[in-house]
Design a protein around this motif. Structure first.
Motif, mmCIF file in Angstrom:
data_model
loop_
_atom_site.group_PDB
_atom_site.id
_atom_site.type_symbol
_atom_site.label_atom_id
_atom_site.label_comp_id
_atom_site.label_asym_id
_atom_site.label_seq_id
_atom_site.Cartn_x
_atom_site.Cartn_y
_atom_site.Cartn_z
ATOM 1 N N MET A 1 13.721 28.594 37.258
ATOM 2 C CA MET A 1 12.807 29.747 37.182
ATOM 3 C C MET A 1 12.232 29.849 35.766
ATOM 4 O O MET A 1 12.913 29.498 34.806
ATOM 5 C CB MET A 1 13.561 31.043 37.543
ATOM 6 C CG MET A 1 14.657 31.436 36.577
ATOM 7 S SD MET A 1 15.492 32.953 37.046
ATOM 8 C CE MET A 1 16.813 32.972 35.850
ATOM 9 N N PRO A 2 10.978 30.328 35.656
ATOM 10 C CA PRO A 2 10.413 30.485 34.302
ATOM 11 C C PRO A 2 11.118 31.647 33.593
ATOM 12 O O PRO A 2 11.386 32.684 34.193
ATOM 13 C CB PRO A 2 8.939 30.816 34.570
ATOM 14 C CG PRO A 2 8.909 31.357 35.960
ATOM 15 C CD PRO A 2 10.061 30.751 36.717
ATOM 16 N N TYR A 3 11.438 31.446 32.310
ATOM 17 C CA TYR A 3 12.105 32.508 31.558
ATOM 18 C C TYR A 3 11.093 33.575 31.180
ATOM 19 O O TYR A 3 9.940 33.282 30.847
ATOM 20 C CB TYR A 3 12.779 31.939 30.304
ATOM 21 C CG TYR A 3 13.844 30.931 30.653
ATOM 22 C CD1 TYR A 3 14.931 31.303 31.438
ATOM 23 C CD2 TYR A 3 13.746 29.603 30.219
ATOM 24 C CE1 TYR A 3 15.907 30.369 31.773
ATOM 25 C CE2 TYR A 3 14.725 28.669 30.556
ATOM 26 C CZ TYR A 3 15.798 29.060 31.346
ATOM 27 O OH TYR A 3 16.751 28.149 31.695
ATOM 28 N N HIS A 4 11.536 34.826 31.287
ATOM 29 C CA HIS A 4 10.652 35.944 30.957
ATOM 30 C C HIS A 4 11.435 36.941 30.105
ATOM 31 O O HIS A 4 12.434 37.511 30.551
ATOM 32 C CB HIS A 4 10.151 36.611 32.248
ATOM 33 C CG HIS A 4 9.405 37.886 32.002
ATOM 34 N ND1 HIS A 4 8.262 37.947 31.233
ATOM 35 C CD2 HIS A 4 9.652 39.164 32.421
ATOM 36 C CE1 HIS A 4 7.842 39.207 31.187
ATOM 37 N NE2 HIS A 4 8.665 39.953 31.896
ATOM 38 N N TYR A 5 10.993 37.116 28.872
ATOM 39 C CA TYR A 5 11.682 37.990 27.922
ATOM 40 C C TYR A 5 10.846 39.226 27.618
ATOM 41 O O TYR A 5 9.629 39.236 27.840
ATOM 42 C CB TYR A 5 11.964 37.225 26.623
ATOM 43 C CG TYR A 5 13.115 36.261 26.740
ATOM 44 C CD1 TYR A 5 14.405 36.666 26.447
ATOM 45 C CD2 TYR A 5 12.910 34.943 27.161
ATOM 46 C CE1 TYR A 5 15.473 35.782 26.557
ATOM 47 C CE2 TYR A 5 13.975 34.052 27.278
ATOM 48 C CZ TYR A 5 15.258 34.487 26.982
ATOM 49 O OH TYR A 5 16.318 33.616 27.100
ATOM 50 N N PRO A 6 11.463 40.274 27.093
ATOM 51 C CA PRO A 6 10.679 41.448 26.675
ATOM 52 C C PRO A 6 9.802 41.135 25.469
ATOM 53 O O PRO A 6 9.867 40.033 24.918
ATOM 54 C CB PRO A 6 11.752 42.479 26.323
ATOM 55 C CG PRO A 6 12.964 41.692 25.997
ATOM 56 C CD PRO A 6 12.904 40.451 26.831
ATOM 57 N N ASN A 7 8.998 42.115 25.058
ATOM 58 C CA ASN A 7 8.149 41.943 23.864
ATOM 59 C C ASN A 7 8.987 41.373 22.718
ATOM 60 O O ASN A 7 10.073 41.885 22.423
ATOM 61 C CB ASN A 7 7.560 43.287 23.423
ATOM 62 C CG ASN A 7 6.459 43.744 24.363
ATOM 63 O OD1 ASN A 7 6.009 42.977 25.211
ATOM 64 N ND2 ASN A 7 6.029 44.984 24.229
ATOM 65 N N THR A 8 8.447 40.343 22.092
ATOM 66 C CA THR A 8 9.215 39.621 21.075
ATOM 67 C C THR A 8 8.585 39.777 19.697
ATOM 68 O O THR A 8 7.378 39.602 19.525
ATOM 69 C CB THR A 8 9.296 38.124 21.443
ATOM 70 O OG1 THR A 8 9.926 38.023 22.737
ATOM 71 C CG2 THR A 8 10.130 37.349 20.437
ATOM 72 N N ILE A 9 9.439 40.131 18.724
ATOM 73 C CA ILE A 9 8.969 40.296 17.343
ATOM 74 C C ILE A 9 9.096 38.953 16.633
ATOM 75 O O ILE A 9 10.181 38.362 16.621
ATOM 76 C CB ILE A 9 9.825 41.361 16.612
ATOM 77 C CG1 ILE A 9 9.784 42.687 17.361
ATOM 78 C CG2 ILE A 9 9.371 41.544 15.176
ATOM 79 C CD1 ILE A 9 10.932 43.593 17.036
ATOM 80 N N PRO A 10 8.009 38.444 16.034
ATOM 81 C CA PRO A 10 8.098 37.163 15.307
ATOM 82 C C PRO A 10 9.082 37.285 14.136
ATOM 83 O O PRO A 10 9.163 38.333 13.487
ATOM 84 C CB PRO A 10 6.679 36.926 14.794
ATOM 85 C CG PRO A 10 5.821 37.900 15.511
ATOM 86 C CD PRO A 10 6.689 39.030 15.962
#
Length: 445
Positions: free
Chosen positions: A1-10
């Motif tokens: 499955m494609p990974y899906h993460y919350p909003n990510t801070i660089p």
């Protein structure tokens, strides 16, 4: 499955703030929860993404519903176990489960009845030495009280006072160094090269030797002490009927000291400050305490201290001593609309959960009535001062009883006053108060 993460801070955005985040990560967490919602991620270089959440549904999923797919990170296991051994807090898997099943009965209510008598007399003794009619930092006083309660409950002072004080010094020195190692991993090489790690490992050996001597004395004694050490020595494993070795006992005892004294000291400091700062709450606490006959047993007092208990619980909502924890995914998983990769670390902020407007009305206000019998149901699922799931703190009732009896004994004998200033905190391994003054005046009633 494609990974899906919350909003990510660089990561580069964090780099510029790294020193202030190291000192106190809570403002950084708060800012990003407000900006990105109840879960966000950061993307460190050469490593998997790290998530941080204050979402109750996700927290319950990680700690309770699918807990088998999550383990504590190396921060909690590797760093701590190096100094305090492989006890309940730092072990995992089958060994943890075996130890939990062995030790759990020592914390059942019937067994705690014996301990609360030791607890009450220790608190009384400690409160006799309070500095009176002068403003003092309250944390060192609560720290001393909490250490003595743990030491007496564990050993009923099989050892002399000087030895216990030495153990206290060592444990506090080790805690400070553990924090430095966790917070400044880039200085690992320096800690080793400068001999600091070696110096602290020498202290570890000294602390283990002290406890080993106490255990050997007890094994050779035929006296009953009704303390935790007695209970732990008698405990037998279900599978083969054996008991813990000295090494295992030392690991568990060190964990009780580390997990059981600083957390309680923090919570008591915040509790007294909040009661003293809120006149209506103070009046209600006094009314309840003054109606109790001092001659009844400690367990009978605890049963009557309903409002005091609410105050302690509300204090731990605002300032949970175990303010953050983490879990690492053992396999790919999906929760809260996210698909995460095996090896993803998720930080769980109890501090932000307990102040999340989604779950709490006026979340930053001290309102003990939230935990009254008629209102308590509304807090279920959002309140975890002792964690949740199978790894919930084994000593939660012990800690609550200790804090309730401390408030009772203190306010029966003393009037307390504080500065109505903003509370300063140091979010280390535990959430510590910074310079919270109290003034103790002997009551004339």
């Amino acid at each position: 499955m494609p990974y899906h993460y919350p909003n990510t801070i660089p990561f580069y955005k964090i780099l510029f703030k790294s020193s202030s985040i190291t000192r106190n990560p809570i403002p950084f967490h708060k800012e990003n929860f407000e900006k990105h919602g109840d879960t966000f991620a950061i993307s460190p270089p050469f490593s998997k993404r790290i998530m941080l959440t204050c979402d109750a549904e996700i927290i319950l999923y990680l700690l309770r519903k699918n807990h088998r797919n999550y383990k504590k990170s190396k921060i909690q296991t590797k760093f701590l176990s190096k100094y305090v051994g492989k006890g309940l807090l730092t072990s995992s898997g089958e060994y943890w489960l075996k130890q939990r099943r062995l030790i759990q009965p020592a914390f059942h209510k019937e067994k705690l009845q014996k301990l609360v008598t030791i607890m009450e007399s220790t608190i009384e003794t400690q409160l006799q030495n309070l500095p009176k009619n002068t403003k003092v930092d309250s944390y060192p006083i609560m720290n001393e009280l909490a250490f003595h309660v743990v030491a007496k409950s564990l050993f009923n002072y099989s050892s002399d006072e000087h030895t216990m004080h030495r153990l206290q010094e060592i444990i506090e020195t080790l805690q400070d160094f553990i924090i430095r190692e966790i917070r400044q991993p880039h200085k690992q090489w320096w800690y080793k090269a400068s001999g600091l790690v070696k110096k602290h490992m020498t202290l570890v050996k000294e602390s283990r030797d002290i406890i080993n001597t106490v255990i050997d004395e007890r094994r050779n004694s035929d006296k009953e002490h009704d303390d935790l050490l007695d209970m732990l020595l008698k405990a037998k494993y279900e599978d083969d009927g054996t008991s813990m070795t000295n090494e295992q006992l030392i690991d568990e005892i060190l964990i009780f000291f580390v997990a059981g004294h600083e957390t309680t000291a923090n919570a008591l400091t915040f509790t007294f400050h909040l009661i003293a700062k809120n006149p209506e709450v103070y009046a209600k606490v006094l009314t309840e305490i003054d109606a109790i006959d001092d001659a009844i047993s400690p367990m009978e007092k605890i049963a009557k201290l309903n409002y005091v208990k609410n105050c302690v619980e509300e204090s731990m909502r605002l300032y949970p001593p175990a303010w953050i924890t983490d879990r690492v995914a053992l396999e790919d998983d999906s929760f809260g609309g996210f698909n995460v990769q095996k090896g993803t670390m998720i930080g769980i902020s109890f501090y932000e959960l307990h102040r999340n407007k989604k779950y709490w009305e006026n979340p930053n206000d001290f309102i003990p009535e939230r935990f009254s019998d008629e209102n308590r149901k509304a807090t279920t699922g959002y309140y975890f001062p002792f964690g949740a799931g199978p790894r919930m703190c084994i000593g939660n009732s012990f800690a609550l009883y200790e804090m309730m009896l401390s408030v009772y004994q203190m306010m029966k004998k003393y009037t307390i006053a504080t500065d109505p200033k903003k509370v300063a905190i140091a979010p280390l391994i535990t959430l510590k108060p910074i310079d919270l003054p109290l003034t103790f005046t002997k009551r004339t009633v």
